[in-house]
Design an enzyme around this catalytic site. Structure first.
Site, mmCIF file in Angstrom:
data_model
loop_
_atom_site.group_PDB
_atom_site.id
_atom_site.type_symbol
_atom_site.label_atom_id
_atom_site.label_comp_id
_atom_site.label_asym_id
_atom_site.label_seq_id
_atom_site.Cartn_x
_atom_site.Cartn_y
_atom_site.Cartn_z
ATOM 1 N N PHE A 1 64.510 25.268 29.408
ATOM 2 C CA PHE A 1 65.789 25.943 28.598
ATOM 3 C C PHE A 1 64.811 27.782 27.823
ATOM 4 C CE2 PHE A 1 67.734 26.618 24.073
ATOM 5 C CZ PHE A 1 68.774 26.849 24.895
ATOM 6 N N ILE B 1 61.354 24.319 26.138
ATOM 7 C CA ILE B 1 62.158 24.604 25.071
ATOM 8 C C ILE B 1 61.438 26.371 24.572
ATOM 9 C CG2 ILE B 1 63.497 24.098 22.629
ATOM 10 C CD1 ILE B 1 64.335 22.602 25.426
ATOM 11 N N GLU B 2 61.989 27.323 25.137
ATOM 12 C CA GLU B 2 61.757 28.354 24.309
ATOM 13 C C GLU B 2 63.178 29.339 24.190
ATOM 14 O OE1 GLU B 2 61.681 32.533 23.428
ATOM 15 O OE2 GLU B 2 61.591 32.789 25.561
ATOM 16 N N ALA B 3 63.059 28.915 22.238
ATOM 17 C CA ALA B 3 63.884 29.343 21.406
ATOM 18 C C ALA B 3 63.644 30.884 20.547
ATOM 19 C CB ALA B 3 64.704 28.046 20.282
#
Length: 494
Positions: free
Chosen positions: A215, A238-240
């Site tokens: 994501f 997760i790459e937020a």
């Protein structure tokens, strides 16, 4: 608006600068998502069994198609996100380079290799290899709708997985175009499929039984993705968000630093997860640096076919406005722009100084063409302030001293650091990309990115009978005694 629901079954894609209707797409429900994943699961076995050479050949064919039709891809990106056409082409160039690297290096990184078995296991031949997970789900962003998801898609495919990709509702056409061109290169089975829709479609992908979910998006949405995946113990990448900082030392080349940081802050209208939103500058060169950035920012052209395009997601405009107003209300000063810079759907460059560290413009992700510049007494203070936030994605350091720059880079609590440049780590396919803290976890790109979409498989094969047979009920006291002697020899001294 870029994308709206006409009804429960249709998604509109519109040009954010003009409002022009570009295309309509289905809103995939849970049943259609599950169908796609089931088809991908069948395709994954064939794709896996092609082996590294077979997959490499087909991925190279896809790569060649992307190169030939790069302008078509760039045009769709420009139309759906509003980013300048040449910026879109540059994004495609980087994505193609990553695709080529993943295809070329997958066998070397993931293939079987011998590892030492140690003296205790001297009779064993030990090896490790990395096996595909089966189906990988990817949920991508709209701000870099090719480069960012390709960091998961290309590496997952090269590792032997099939992929089901949900692009952002703000850039569905880019995702569909990628899948269509892949199908031209690999027509046999649906190895790479695209599903379209809103949050519910992404949630269905999380619950569909994929082997892993990659994501990219906001921290808040990332937490929802994790919660949905937790229901089935589906691992996630997760790459937020980010709130990246640049540090400018007194010995830096100020012209180069100002040029790079201005682009890092304003490029893509500031809609970059690794964009520079904060700059900490040593006091001796602070005024000169601010003046140089001011001149650059004032000269940036804004418009549909200019250097800065529109804000793609309309909901971001009030956030940008609020951050600017909060900074000024707390004593900050605008040297370029101000609240009046927000002119929907555009935001003109804003440069702020004297902004308190507890303001929203410093603490929260703005995601617009704004930059705060803060005077610091020392580089130690700069590092402490840069590390004070909850994000930890990218960073940048400007200094003529290689030794000092490397030392500072190691002290920054971020996943990546550029020295005397901005965002350059994203241009190197062999470097891992990802963050820490509220910026997420896991890595795309490089060997780490390939391994991210695999499971390690360890094998220990007996070559000959062990000198001391320990794993049996028939072992003797002599077996234990000789093992204890070996223990003392190996680990008992010093």
């Amino acid at each position: 608006m870029t994308a709206i629901a006409l009804d429960s079954d249709v998604l509109e894609s519109r040009n954010p600068a003009t409002g022009e209707l570009l295309a309509t797409y289905p809103v995939d429900d849970a049943a259609s998502v599950q169908t796609a994943v089931d088809r991908a699961r069948e395709a994954s076995e064939w794709w896996r069994d092609l082996g590294f050479d077979g997959r490499r050949s087909r991925l190279q064919t896809w790569k060649h198609t992307l190169v030939r039709r790069i302008d078509d891809l760039a045009q769709i990106m420009h139309d759906e996100t509003g980013k300048p056409f040449d910026d879109a082409r540059l994004e495609a160039v980087l994505a193609i380079d990553h695709l080529g690297w993943a295809a070329k290096h997958a066998a070397k990184v993931l293939g079987p290799r011998r590892v030492p078995s140690g003296l205790v296991g001297i009779n064993l031949a030990a090896s490790v290899e990395y096996q595909p997970l089966g189906v990988v789900g990817v949920i991508g962003p709209w701000n870099y709708p090719v480069l960012t998801p390709m960091g998961s898609i290309a590496y997952a495919l090269a590792a032997g997985n099939s992929v089901v990709y949900k692009p952002s509702e703000h850039s569905p056409g880019v995702g569909v175009w990628l899948a269509d061109t892949f199908a031209e290169a690999v027509p046999e089975l649906p190895v790479f499929q695209v599903i379209t829709g809103f949050g519910a479609t992404g949630a269905a992908l999380c619950r569909s039984g994929v082997g892993k979910l990659g994501f990219t998006g906001s921290t808040a949405t990332g937490k929802k993705v994790m919660a949905a995946c937790a229901e089935t113990l589906t691992p996630v990448l997760i790459e937020a968000g980010g709130k990246d900082a640049a540090i400018v030392a007194a010995d830096a080349d100020l012209d180069a630093a100002a040029d790079a940081i201005a682009f890092g802050a304003m490029g893509n209208a500031g809609q970059t997860c690794v964009g520079i939103e904060r700059a900490y500058v040593e006091s001796a060169v602070f005024d000169s640096f601010v003046e140089k950035v001011k001149v650059i920012a004032e000269g940036i052209q804004v418009g549909a076919d200019a250097q800065l395009g529109p804000i793609t997601m309309p909901g971001q405009l009030p956030i940008i406005q609020r951050h600017i107003e909060d900074a000024l209300a707390r004593g900050g000063r605008a040297v370029v722009g101000g609240p009046e810079s927000v002119q929907a759907p555009y935001v003109h460059p804003v440069v702020l100084v004297d902004v308190p560290e507890d303001s929203e413009a410093v603490r929260e992700e703005t995601f617009g063409p704004t930059l705060t510049i803060t005077r610091v007494a020392s580089l130690d203070e700069a590092v402490n302030l840069a590390n004070a936030g909850r994000y930890g994605l990218g960073s940048a350091i400007f200094s003529r001293s290689r030794k000092n720059a490397m030392e500072l880079a190691r002290r920054l609590r971020t996943g990546m650091t550029s020295i005397n440049g901005v965002q350059s780590f994203a241009m190197v396919p062999s470097l891992p990309f990802g963050g820490t803290g509220d910026s997420g976890f896991g890595r795309i790109h490089g060997p780490d990115g390939l391994k991210e979409f695999t499971r390690p498989k360890a094998v220990a094969r007996q070559r000959f009978k062990p000198p001391a047979n320990l794993l049996t009920f028939t072992r003797t006291a002599k077996d234990v005694t000789s093992t204890m002697k070996l223990l003392r020899l190996l680990h008992g001294k010093g």
